[in-house]
Each structure stands twice: as structure tokens, then as C-alpha cells.
Design an enzyme around this catalytic site. Structure first.
Site, PDB file in Angstrom:
ATOM      1  N   GLU A 190       0.841  -1.193   0.000  1.00  0.00           N
ATOM      2  CA  GLU A 190       0.000   0.000   0.000  1.00  0.00           C
ATOM      3  C   GLU A 190       0.878   1.244   0.000  1.00  0.00           C
ATOM      4  O   GLU A 190       0.424   2.334   0.324  1.00  0.00           O
ATOM      5  CB  GLU A 190      -0.968   0.005   1.186  1.00  0.00           C
ATOM      6  CG  GLU A 190      -0.360  -0.062   2.557  1.00  0.00           C
ATOM      7  CD  GLU A 190      -1.415   0.016   3.657  1.00  0.00           C
ATOM      8  OE1 GLU A 190      -1.930   1.111   3.902  1.00  0.00           O
ATOM      9  OE2 GLU A 190      -1.708  -1.027   4.267  1.00  0.00           O
ATOM     10  N   CYS A 218      -3.541  -3.596   4.268  1.00  0.00           N
ATOM     11  CA  CYS A 218      -2.608  -4.598   4.808  1.00  0.00           C
ATOM     12  C   CYS A 218      -3.003  -6.035   4.468  1.00  0.00           C
ATOM     13  O   CYS A 218      -2.301  -6.964   4.861  1.00  0.00           O
ATOM     14  CB  CYS A 218      -2.512  -4.452   6.329  1.00  0.00           C
ATOM     15  SG  CYS A 218      -1.962  -2.822   6.852  1.00  0.00           S
ATOM     16  N   HIS A 228      -2.533 -10.230  11.858  1.00  0.00           N
ATOM     17  CA  HIS A 228      -2.034  -8.972  11.334  1.00  0.00           C
ATOM     18  C   HIS A 228      -1.665  -8.101  12.538  1.00  0.00           C
ATOM     19  O   HIS A 228      -2.405  -8.035  13.512  1.00  0.00           O
ATOM     20  CB  HIS A 228      -3.092  -8.279  10.476  1.00  0.00           C
ATOM     21  CG  HIS A 228      -2.757  -6.858  10.159  1.00  0.00           C
ATOM     22  ND1 HIS A 228      -1.553  -6.501   9.601  1.00  0.00           N
ATOM     23  CD2 HIS A 228      -3.453  -5.698  10.348  1.00  0.00           C
ATOM     24  CE1 HIS A 228      -1.522  -5.181   9.452  1.00  0.00           C
ATOM     25  NE2 HIS A 228      -2.656  -4.675   9.901  1.00  0.00           N
TER      26      HIS A 228
END
Length: 398
Positions: A86, A118, A240
Site C-alpha cells: 500500500e 494490509c 495482522h
């Protein structure tokens, strides 16, 4: 070729990471911002942040990570390169094309870039798996590379970071076997975003935290319904990691179910192993889930072949996914020793030097040229810009 009667498996055959060569200690940042150091060390579970100079970007980080795992045979057999990011450097040309060139991969390969905050490295992994299912002799290079950069003294400043994770996806992998139980969820929310005209993101921090945890809860509930899995079926769970404390809150939501005391202890221990690198690097966006996996593999003493590992991937905006994978026989032989010494070799910045580096922008002249000062990087660096074209070189070519 597969032997007759042998079931083909697909997954991660090799994995490595790279990060910036400069580091900012959280205690120093806390002192400069007049904050209690425990706000960072305990509130975020962060100890340091990797900082990148103008000569380091997603291409140099990604190439440095991939260089660690690729041999000549890999470069001849890779027929797809996927960059998940990103922090894209171009609105048209895929960063994967630069990686393909810098790494010397054979020409007849597909090179593409994927984006969804993400989450996109997980999408890339899925795409790579489908390709190898169709072409068992193929090898796919998946690179997740990002630089998380927020404004000076902003609420997100303490969760910056930089790094890349490179994974080679093959049939009959040596490290991790992917399964077919993936479940994704999409919801249109504005918890974190960066319009084309902004160099730093807009963040609704508390809202984003709630979206992360609610996405985990609702997707986990549906995943259990569809698969029959319980948390007791997993030896470990990777998340994450925008910052380790948020991932820890996620784990606590899962282990609030009925689990034995010994299994709870096992999950908590493996989680601590999974955040060792993130505590020293900070947020690396697309690669953070897989940095957690690598950290756990390199630092855990109790994982065994056949263990099932759960994964929660999340990208703001928002898309998330839960899936599982199994550790392959002999995976320990494919894992390097801990990268802690490598992290210890970074150059420590004062807050003054960090802020100076933060505001150092690449300035183009009237012809689209830029000449960059020297900074320490990994094996690759951005040497300059000529006629609006980014020029990458190996350090040995200086």
C-alpha cells in the site's frame, strides 16, 4: 514431477524478511514527546521502529528480502512475481517489474502488483496457490513490502515501521502447507485510508481498532460454522500486527472460549514468539502477518511438523480473512536462526535525526532529475531519479 499416487501440497517453501537500516528507540520517542515510556512498551507492546531514508523504498526492501531466499534455479523457474503493497511508487507500473529485473528472474514471467491495505499479501498468496495448482512445476515469488509513515507528533507516529517479507510458493513446500478453508469478509468502512494526493494516511484510530476486533469476531464465528474448527485445534495463531497489543487483544478474544490451561499457555507462548520482530520493527502493513509467522518459526522451540496454525489477515477499508495451514515435515531445517542480531546492527537515530530524515523529501529539478545523499541500505538502493525514472542499483555497484 509428482510420483504416482502422491497428493500434491502447495505452500511456502522459503521465507525471509528485510527492514530499514536505521532504528528509533521508543524510549527516546517517549522522552521527546513527553509521554510515559510504558505507553509504548506496554500500551502498544513496541520497543523500536525501523526508519528508512530516501534511498530505501518498497522496491529495495522487497528485493533485499527476496535475495536472501532465491538461488539460480529459483530464478529460472519463477514464472510469476507478485508485489503486495500500500506504499506504491507508481500509479501505472507494477513494482513487481522492478523486483523481477533487480533479482535477475527469467524473462517469461508475469509480474503484477496487488493492493487492499494490509490484506493484499494474503490475496497474493491465494493467487499464487491457484497458479501452482494449475502448473505444479511453477514457482511464484510473493513479496509484501511497505513503509508505514505518519505525521510527526501525530497519533499514529508511534506505530510506524518499514520492511518486506518475501515468500516462495511451490508445490510440496518445505515450510508451510496451505489448506482450502479460507473465509474472507468485506465491509465498506473508513477506518484508515490514503488518497492519491496525500503522502500520509488518514486514520480513525479507535474506530479502526474496533473494526479489526469486530471483523475478527464475526469472521471467526462464521469460519467455525463452515469448518467445525475450534481454537483448541490450533497449535498457534498468527495475526495482522498494526501494533502487537492489538493482535494480543485479538488472541484473547479467541482464547476466551473453553480451552485447557496448558493449551492456553501454548497459544500465549507462541504468540509472544510471533511478535519478537514486530516489537523491534513496528508496522510493516502488508507483511506484518507473515513477519509474525517468520518470527514464530525462528524463535519457537515447541512447534512440530503437522501442527496447524491459524491466520487472521486484516486490511483497513476493510477486507479480512481467516485460514489455516500445516507445518511441513522438516520445516525446522529450512528456517534460519533468529534475526535479532541483524536487528541489533541497525544505526540508532536520535529523535532530532529521525525528524530530519522524516522531512527529507526527494526533490526533482525541472527535467525530472534528483540526486540523493548516501545512506546505509540493504543490498539494493535507489541511486536517483533521471527523467522521472527511478534508478535502482546494487550496493556493490556504487
Amino acid at each position: 514431477m509428482l510420483k504416482e499416487g502422491k497428493i500434491m501440497t502447495i505452500g511456502i517453501d522459503k521465507i525471509a524478511f528485510a527492514t530499514g537500516q536505521y532504528v528509533l528507540k521508543m524510549d527516546d520517542l517517549a522522552d521527546a514527546r513527553k509521554e510515559d515510556p510504558e505507553k509504548f512498551s506496554k500500551g502498544l507492546m513496541l520497543d523500536a521502529l525501523s526508519i528508512t531514508p530516501p534511498t530505501e523504498d518498497i522496491i529495495t526492501l522487497g528485493a533485499s528480502a527476496a535475495e536472501k531466499i532465491l538461488n539460480d534455479e529459483d530464478k529460472e523457474k519463477i514464472d510469476m512475481v507478485i508485489l503486495a503493497t500500500e506504499s506504491s511508487i507508481d500509479q501505472s507500473k507494477a513494482g513487481a517489474v522492478y523486483l523481477h529485473s533487480l533479482l535477475g528472474i527469467q524473462p517469461f514471467a508475469r509480474s503484477i502488483e496487488m493492493k487492499e491495505a494490509c490484506y493484499s499479501a494474503t490475496a497474493a498468496l491465494n493467487y499464487a496457490k491457484l497458479h501452482v495448482e494449475k502448473h505444479p512445476e511453477s514457482r511464484v515469488l510473493v513479496v509484501a513490502s511497505d513503509i508505514a509513515k505518519y505525521g510527526i507528533k501525530s497519533s499514529g507516529e508511534s506505530t510506524q515501521g518499514s520492511g518486506a517479507v518475501a515468500m516462495l510458493i511451490t508445490s510440496n513446500p518445505s515450510i508451510l502447507i496451505l489448506t482450502d478453508d479460507n473465509l474472507a469478509q468485506t465491509r465498506d468502512v473508513m477506518d484508515f485510508w490514503r488518497p492519491n494526493y496525500s503522502t500520509t494516511p488518514f486514520v480513525n484510530g479507535m474506530y479502526s481498532t474496533k473494526q479489526y476486533l469486530d471483523s475478527l469476531k464475526t469472521t471467526w464465528r462464521e469460519y467455525q460454522k463452515q469448518t467445525g474448527f475450534k481454537i483448541s485445534d490450533f497449535a498457534a495463531f498468527c495475526f495482522h500486527i498494526p501494533f502487537p497489543k492489538l493482535a494480543f487483544k485479538g488472541l484473547k478474544k479467541l482464547i476466551s472460549e473453553t480451552v485447557s490451561a496448558s493449551h492456553k499457555e501454548q497459544l500465549l507462548k507462541h504468540f509472544q514468539d510471533s511478535i519478537i520482530y514486530s516489537r523491534q520493527i513496528g508496522n510493516i502493513y502488508t507483511g506484518s502477518l507473515y513477519l509474525g509467522l517468520l518470527s514464530m518459526l525462528e524463535n519457537s522451540q515447541t512447534l512440530r511438523a503437522g501442527d496447524t496454525i491459524g491466520f487472521f489477515s486484516y486490511g483497513s477499508g476493510a477486507v479480512c480473512e481467516i485460514f489455516s495451514a500445516r507445518l511441513a515435515e522438516g520445516f525446522q531445517k529450512q528456517i534460519q536462526t533468529s534475526h535479532i542480531k541483524e536487528l541489533d546492527n541497525r544505526i540508532q537515530l536520535t529523535v532530532f535525526d529521525y525528524e530530519k530524515l522524516f522531512f527529507e523529501e526527494i526533490e526533482l529539478d525541472a527535467k525530472g532529475n534528483a540526486y540523493l545523499d548516501f545512506y546505509r541500505t540493504g543490498p539494493f538502493y535507489l541511486s536517483g531519479i533521471k527523467n522521472h525514472q527511478r534508478i535502482y542499483k546494487r550496493v556493490k555497484d556504487k
